[in-house]
Design an enzyme around this catalytic site. Structure first.
Site, short mmCIF file in Angstrom:
data_model
loop_
_atom_site.label_atom_id
_atom_site.label_comp_id
_atom_site.label_asym_id
_atom_site.label_seq_id
_atom_site.Cartn_x
_atom_site.Cartn_y
_atom_site.Cartn_z
N ASP A 1 0.83 -1.21 -0.35
CA ASP A 1 0.16 -0.04 0.13
C ASP A 1 0.90 0.84 -0.27
O ASP A 1 2.28 1.23 0.28
CB ASP A 1 -1.06 0.20 1.25
CG ASP A 1 0.09 -0.37 2.27
OD1 ASP A 1 0.74 -0.89 2.61
OD2 ASP A 1 -0.89 0.33 3.06
N GLU B 1 0.08 -0.83 5.78
CA GLU B 1 1.14 -0.51 6.29
C GLU B 1 0.81 0.46 6.55
O GLU B 1 1.40 0.91 8.46
CB GLU B 1 2.56 -0.85 5.63
CG GLU B 1 3.79 -0.53 6.67
CD GLU B 1 4.67 0.71 6.72
OE1 GLU B 1 4.93 0.76 7.67
OE2 GLU B 1 3.86 1.21 5.70
ZN LIG Z 1 6.74 2.25 3.85
#
Ligand SMILES: [Zn+2]
Length: 382
Positions: free
Chosen positions: A81, A143
């Site tokens: 992401d 993340e």
């Molecule tokens: Zn990163």
């Protein structure tokens, strides 16, 4: 057997597949399309591919691709992401890879989709018959918004390997430590009333003043007690980020809210700190008869500290030619260490370009990264 595209086409395809993650629903795109691309390429290279649903959203998943067998190998890991971006601030489309001035521009070039392409490039000629220990490519979701992908792996107790390299942007210098993070909201509720007579209300704002005094005194204590010169900011930090209370100068403030961010050093226990924070605030506010509410905005990333003598740390230092240091940013490495997979953070981008318009990765980082990863695989898996 089809083969994955060339390196720049791999990077271009990943950048061209939007995978913004955000706590704000309207901005969130999910990462599944990136996972599916990676799965196809890695299957073409003979990897056994497992897609792990996050269980929260069908558009989000982790990918665990394994060549060879066992659980004592090397994991090359990255998140799929990116943060959201404002295309108006970019000179060109953030979702189209653009090469100029010796750089590759695009959202996710430095942080960190390009690393996944570099990992594929590094392993494309390896066969399972070359391996004594398994090689795993791990690609995670979310993340940038709560680390849900890595936390899902921990929940599942998913054994990944013995060593791990996470390709977050470190300028190809190994990192083995970072601080933890937790964000908290404190809400004090009193009673509003006419400002002309303090007895008509109970000021939450004055209560917050007392709470802030206690928090800053606690911060001083923590910064005296804990210190680690490996960090550019060698002490734990506590930032008061946002405050809101009351409505009018002539009304006693009935409710006041404060958010803060606390970043502990390795060795500090995040859960114990949160408990102590609550105690300090309660003690400061108790005599005032206010209601106190706490809310974990982000319930916390524990600090990361891979031992200095871990095999993968030593190897990364040797291959990169730099001693392992400490980062100012948080990573999923905390969770991989918790799974028994000793982790070093080492990637080609620079953190200065991450989360910025016109994010880029310098072209001259590509070849050294591929060479470094190939050598790490050779040393740890072959
Ligand atoms: Zn990163």
């Amino acid at each position: 057997m089809p083969r994955p595209p060339r390196l720049l086409d791999l990077i271009g395809a990943l950048i061209g597949t939007p995978s913004v993650s955000s706590f704000e629903r309207g901005l969130d795109r999910g990462n599944r399309a990136v996972i599916d691309r990676l799965a196809t390429w890695l299957e073409d290279l003979g990897f056994a591919v497992e897609i792990q649903d996050l269980g929260t959203d069908p558009a989000k998943a982790n990918l665990i691709a394994t060549l060879g067998s066992g659980d004592d190998g090397l994991v090359l890991a990255g998140h799929t992401d990116t943060v959201p971006c404002d295309p108006a601030l970019w000179r060109r489309d953030p979702f189209t890879l653009h090469e100029a001035d010796g750089r590759l521009y695009g959202l996710g070039t430095a942080d960190m989709k390009a690393f996944l392409a570099l990992a594929i490039e590094a392993v494309r000629d390896i066969r399972d018959t070359d391996l004594k220990r398994p090689l795993v490519l791990l690609a995670t979701a979310d993340e940038e918004s709560g680390m849900l992908g890595a936390r899902r792996l921990v929940e599942a107790g998913r054994r990944l390997g013995r060593h791990c390299i996470v390709g977050e942007p470190t300028g190809l210098k190994p990192i083995r430590q970072h601080k933890g993070i937790f964000d908290e909201r404190i809400r004090l509720v009193g009673r509003s009333g006419h400002s002309s007579d303090p007895a008509l209300g109970n000021s939450a704002l004055e209560g917050m003043h007392a709470a802030i005094g206690a928090l800053l005194a606690w911060r001083d204590e923590l910064q005296t007690r804990y210190r680690d010169p490996a960090f550019a900011v060698p002490v734990p930090t506590l930032n008061l980020g946002h405050i809101h209370g009351g409505d009018n100068p002539n009304r006693i403030c009935g409710a006041c809210e404060l958010t803060l961010d606390l970043r502990p050093l390795p060795g500090m226990d995040t859960a114990a700190l949160r408990e102590e924070l609550h105690e300090r605030v309660l003690k400061a506010v108790a005599p005032r008869g206010l209601t106190v509410e706490f809310e974990a905005i982000f319930d916390g990333l524990p600090p990361m500290a891979t031992p200095a003598d871990a095999h993968v740390v030593r190897l990364a230092e040797q291959l990169a030619g730099h001693a392992a240091g400490a980062a100012a940013f948080g990573t999923e490495g905390t969770y991989y260490n918790a799974l028994g997979c000793e982790t070093v953070i080492l990637g080609p981008g620079d953190i200065a370009q991450a989360h910025q318009p016109d994010e880029y990765l310098a072209l001259d980082r590509l070849a050294p990264t591929v060479a470094l990863l190939r050598e790490a695989v050779r040393r740890l898996c072959c």
